[in-house]
Design a protein around this motif. Structure first.
Motif, mmCIF file in Angstrom:
data_model
loop_
_atom_site.group_PDB
_atom_site.id
_atom_site.type_symbol
_atom_site.label_atom_id
_atom_site.label_comp_id
_atom_site.label_asym_id
_atom_site.label_seq_id
_atom_site.Cartn_x
_atom_site.Cartn_y
_atom_site.Cartn_z
ATOM 1 N N HIS A 2 -8.324 6.760 0.730
ATOM 2 C CA HIS A 2 -7.433 7.027 -0.942
ATOM 3 C C HIS A 2 -8.016 5.974 -2.367
ATOM 4 C CE1 HIS A 2 -4.742 3.412 0.456
ATOM 5 N NE2 HIS A 2 -4.738 3.944 1.054
ATOM 6 N N ALA A 49 -9.005 -4.127 -8.520
ATOM 7 C CA ALA A 49 -7.806 -3.411 -8.452
ATOM 8 C C ALA A 49 -8.412 -3.393 -6.900
ATOM 9 C CB ALA A 49 -8.012 -1.620 -7.926
ATOM 10 N N PRO A 50 -7.166 -4.784 -6.558
ATOM 11 C CA PRO A 50 -7.500 -5.217 -5.302
ATOM 12 C C PRO A 50 -5.931 -4.710 -4.866
ATOM 13 C CG PRO A 50 -6.424 -6.881 -6.782
ATOM 14 C CD PRO A 50 -7.102 -5.859 -7.781
ATOM 15 N N LEU A 51 -5.491 -4.223 -5.799
ATOM 16 C CA LEU A 51 -3.524 -3.875 -4.910
ATOM 17 C C LEU A 51 -3.271 -2.596 -5.489
ATOM 18 C CD1 LEU A 51 -2.268 -3.840 -2.706
ATOM 19 C CD2 LEU A 51 -0.632 -5.267 -4.765
ATOM 20 N N LEU A 52 -4.041 -1.486 -5.348
ATOM 21 C CA LEU A 52 -3.602 -0.127 -5.796
ATOM 22 C C LEU A 52 -1.877 0.234 -5.245
ATOM 23 C CD1 LEU A 52 -5.328 1.089 -8.317
ATOM 24 C CD2 LEU A 52 -5.775 3.077 -6.348
ATOM 25 N N MET A 105 -0.312 1.724 -2.128
ATOM 26 C CA MET A 105 -1.006 3.009 -2.167
ATOM 27 C C MET A 105 -1.622 2.604 -0.439
ATOM 28 S SD MET A 105 -3.727 5.502 -3.147
ATOM 29 C CE MET A 105 -2.969 5.743 -5.180
ATOM 30 N N SER A 106 -1.509 3.694 0.248
ATOM 31 C CA SER A 106 -1.669 3.145 2.169
ATOM 32 C C SER A 106 -1.591 4.515 2.679
ATOM 33 C CB SER A 106 -0.213 2.787 3.093
ATOM 34 O OG SER A 106 0.205 1.421 2.728
ATOM 35 N N LYS A 107 -2.102 4.467 3.552
ATOM 36 C CA LYS A 107 -2.425 5.698 4.483
ATOM 37 C C LYS A 107 -1.248 6.623 5.399
ATOM 38 C CE LYS A 107 -7.231 4.283 6.138
ATOM 39 N NZ LYS A 107 -6.266 3.471 7.188
ATOM 40 N N SER A 108 -0.939 5.056 5.262
ATOM 41 C CA SER A 108 0.556 6.695 6.345
ATOM 42 C C SER A 108 1.836 5.632 5.547
ATOM 43 C CB SER A 108 0.980 4.516 7.729
ATOM 44 O OG SER A 108 -0.771 4.363 7.566
ATOM 45 N N ASP A 137 -3.846 -7.258 1.085
ATOM 46 C CA ASP A 137 -3.452 -6.959 1.333
ATOM 47 C C ASP A 137 -3.959 -7.878 2.732
ATOM 48 O OD1 ASP A 137 -4.690 -4.568 1.907
ATOM 49 O OD2 ASP A 137 -3.844 -4.250 3.196
ATOM 50 N N GLY A 189 -6.626 3.793 -2.898
ATOM 51 C CA GLY A 189 -7.082 2.350 -3.004
ATOM 52 C C GLY A 189 -8.272 1.792 -2.151
ATOM 53 N N GLY A 240 -8.691 -5.183 0.251
ATOM 54 C CA GLY A 240 -8.151 -4.952 -0.360
ATOM 55 C C GLY A 240 -7.070 -6.334 0.284
ATOM 56 N N GLY A 273 -13.926 -2.829 7.043
ATOM 57 C CA GLY A 273 -14.185 -1.194 7.793
ATOM 58 C C GLY A 273 -11.811 -0.686 7.457
ATOM 59 N N ASP A 274 -12.019 0.458 7.784
ATOM 60 C CA ASP A 274 -10.815 1.283 7.758
ATOM 61 C C ASP A 274 -10.130 1.485 9.155
ATOM 62 O OD1 ASP A 274 -11.289 1.073 4.536
ATOM 63 O OD2 ASP A 274 -13.154 1.568 5.629
ATOM 64 N N ARG A 275 -8.473 1.825 8.914
ATOM 65 C CA ARG A 275 -8.337 2.100 10.018
ATOM 66 C C ARG A 275 -8.684 3.635 10.143
ATOM 67 N NH1 ARG A 275 -2.373 -0.126 12.682
ATOM 68 N NH2 ARG A 275 -1.606 0.900 10.389
HETATM 69 P P1 ATP Z 1 -2.587 1.724 7.257
HETATM 70 O O1 ATP Z 1 -1.153 2.331 6.344
HETATM 71 O O2 ATP Z 1 -3.128 2.469 8.565
HETATM 72 O O3 ATP Z 1 -2.513 0.778 7.528
HETATM 73 P P2 ATP Z 1 -3.866 1.407 4.515
HETATM 74 O O4 ATP Z 1 -4.076 2.873 3.358
HETATM 75 O O5 ATP Z 1 -3.434 0.539 4.498
HETATM 76 O O6 ATP Z 1 -3.892 2.544 5.841
HETATM 77 P P3 ATP Z 1 -6.204 0.295 5.676
HETATM 78 O O7 ATP Z 1 -7.383 1.001 6.781
HETATM 79 O O8 ATP Z 1 -5.264 -0.839 6.307
HETATM 80 O O9 ATP Z 1 -5.695 1.441 4.557
HETATM 81 O O10 ATP Z 1 -6.757 -0.923 4.549
HETATM 82 C C1 ATP Z 1 -8.871 -0.768 4.265
HETATM 83 C C2 ATP Z 1 -9.341 -1.537 3.435
HETATM 84 O O11 ATP Z 1 -8.334 -1.286 1.724
HETATM 85 C C3 ATP Z 1 -8.354 -2.966 3.584
HETATM 86 O O12 ATP Z 1 -9.855 -3.831 2.967
HETATM 87 C C4 ATP Z 1 -7.515 -2.938 2.375
HETATM 88 O O13 ATP Z 1 -7.182 -4.268 2.077
HETATM 89 C C5 ATP Z 1 -7.983 -1.391 2.070
HETATM 90 N N1 ATP Z 1 -6.711 -1.344 0.695
HETATM 91 C C6 ATP Z 1 -5.892 -0.344 1.374
HETATM 92 N N2 ATP Z 1 -4.951 0.165 0.701
HETATM 93 C C7 ATP Z 1 -5.953 -0.676 -0.095
HETATM 94 C C8 ATP Z 1 -4.927 -0.240 -1.999
HETATM 95 N N3 ATP Z 1 -3.876 0.171 -2.177
HETATM 96 N N4 ATP Z 1 -5.185 -0.966 -2.853
HETATM 97 C C9 ATP Z 1 -6.179 -1.971 -2.817
HETATM 98 N N5 ATP Z 1 -7.236 -1.935 -1.511
HETATM 99 C C10 ATP Z 1 -6.698 -1.384 -0.074
#
Ligand code: ATP
Ligand code: MG
Length: 371
Positions: free
Chosen positions: A58, A230-233, A241-244, A192, A60, A190, A50-52
């Motif tokens: 994005h 791509a486990p950590l884009l 890369m993060s939504k927030s 993280d 990632g 991912g 799932g995804d918050r």
């Molecule tokens: P937030 O900034 O709100 O924490 P986020 O971008 O980190 O948002 P999440 O909802 O926390 O996204 O993560 C949802 C899923 O996407 C998780 O499985 C996480 O591991 C994966 N994920 C998030 N960002 C990346 C990334 N940059 N590369 C690969 N996987 C990612």
């Protein structure tokens, strides 16, 4: 009616309870091995991820997890997608535009290929039994273990709150409840998320040790993380890369915005483009991104760009991303126009998730000796 609603609550897959394999699977070789096992018997597996709903999905998400989900669903594995809406207030005081973000996640899922008729898509807040599972689960994890979690530490470092709240510390245990309620054994995530997956595995094992089932079968399987290539884009600032974190390229962005965002991506001063993930992580990340879009090796792309420098690299990546996402974005626009359908998908998913969660809770109460 969808398959999801008609699926029996008593058909939790019979997965090996204490996986003897690695705690997570990485790389295409492992995925290929797994593929074979799944192809033979997809019904023996269940996926939850799932995804918050904190913002738009994005690149990632897409390359880190979404593509694996679609792949697993196409192999015939039952798919649960939780949208953890309560968990948004883990690192901020107010959940901003929650309904809009939630619906947009569903749009992204469907646009990237998730089949709503075969997946259970639901919000955390619509399944109250998840919070009841949390109580026994919390008792299985020590405060010291929660403090040690590296992902929690990273999230605290990036939190916008003046004071860290209790949800932050218990987040991995919430997530364990989200995964284990449906007895999922595969969790495409991912990198993280690996420490959190470890907590879910620990909870499943300790629950069995503390409350052995009369017939010896553990109530919960030990779930495995499934990493993509791509486990950590990295985002445009070189961090995850993060939504927030204001550093993402959203799936829903238009082509000009994508070009602008990628043009601003951090690189380095070396004009010759080489693929060196350790020494040149930002350049390697862009090469990987283009490679994933075009199904080509990043080394080969680096060779081709040669002395073209960061500008040529960014042009290549932008074209690759825009071309790859074009059909997904077109489908996204169609789906986004029918909000009624999106809300119905969530209602149906929530009904099914509630039935499964209630059945699991009944089982938990029985092994714990509750009335
Ligand atoms: P937030 O900034 O709100 O924490 P986020 O971008 O980190 O948002 P999440 O909802 O926390 O996204 O993560 C949802 C899923 O996407 C998780 O499985 C996480 O591991 C994966 N994920 C998030 N960002 C990346 C990334 N940059 N590369 C690969 N996987 C990612
Ligand atoms: Mg996150």
């Amino acid at each position: 009616m969808t398959t999801a609603t008609t699926a029996s609550t008593a058909t939790a897959p019979n997965v090996p309870a204490d996986a003897t394999g690695p705690s997570h699977l990485t790389g295409p070789a492992d995925l290929a091995d797994l593929d074979e096992g799944i192809r033979d018997n997809p019904a023996a597996h269940r996926v939850l991820t799932g995804d918050r709903p904190t913002g738009p999905l994005h690149l990632g998400h897409y390359f880190g997890s979404l593509r694996n989900r679609v792949h697993l669903q196409r192999l015939g594995v039952e798919m649960f997608l939780v949208i953890p809406d309560y968990q948004v207030i883990t690192d901020r005081d107010v959940a901003d535009r929650l309904a809009e973000h939630t619906e947009n996640l569903v749009v992204d899922y469907l646009a990237t290929g998730i089949d709503a008729d075969r997946a259970t898509i639901f919000t955390h807040s619509s399944v109250p039994a998840l919070n009841q599972l949390l109580l026994p689960f919390l008792s299985l994890v020590s405060v010291a273990e929660l403090h040690r979690n590296p992902t929690v530490k990273d999230e605290i470092a990036h939190s916008s709150q003046a004071a860290v709240n209790g949800l932050m510390l218990t987040y991995p245990v919430h997530q364990a409840a989200d995964i284990l309620f449906c007895k999922a054994d595969l969790v495409p995530v991912g990198k993280d998320q690996l420490p959190h997956l470890e907590v879910a595995r620990t909870v499943a094992r300790r629950f069995h040790e503390r409350y052995p089932h009369l017939d010896g079968t553990p109530v919960f399987p030990r779930p495995r993380a499934l990493l993509s290539s791509a486990p950590l884009l990295l985002g445009t600032d070189g961090g995850k890369m993060s939504k927030s974190r204001g550093n993402s390229v959203p799936l829903a962005a238009d082509e000009d915005t994508t070009a602008r965002l990628l043009k601003g991506a951090k690189t380095d001063a070396d004009r010759r483009i080489t693929y060196d993930p350790v020494g040149r992580p930002e350049v390697a990340n862009l090469l990987l991104l283009a490679g994933l879009c075009q199904d080509r090796a990043p080394e080969e792309l680096a060779e081709e760009i040669g002395d073209g420098g960061a500008a040529a690299l960014k042009r290549t990546v932008t074209e690759a991303v825009n071309e790859h996402l074009r059909p997904i974005r077109a489908r996204r626009a169609e789906l986004a126009a029918d909000r009624g359908h999106i809300r119905q998908v969530l209602r149906t998913g929530s009904e099914h998730a509630n039935a499964i969660a209630d059945a699991t809770l009944t089982e938990v109460r029985a092994v714990m000796g509750s009335l």
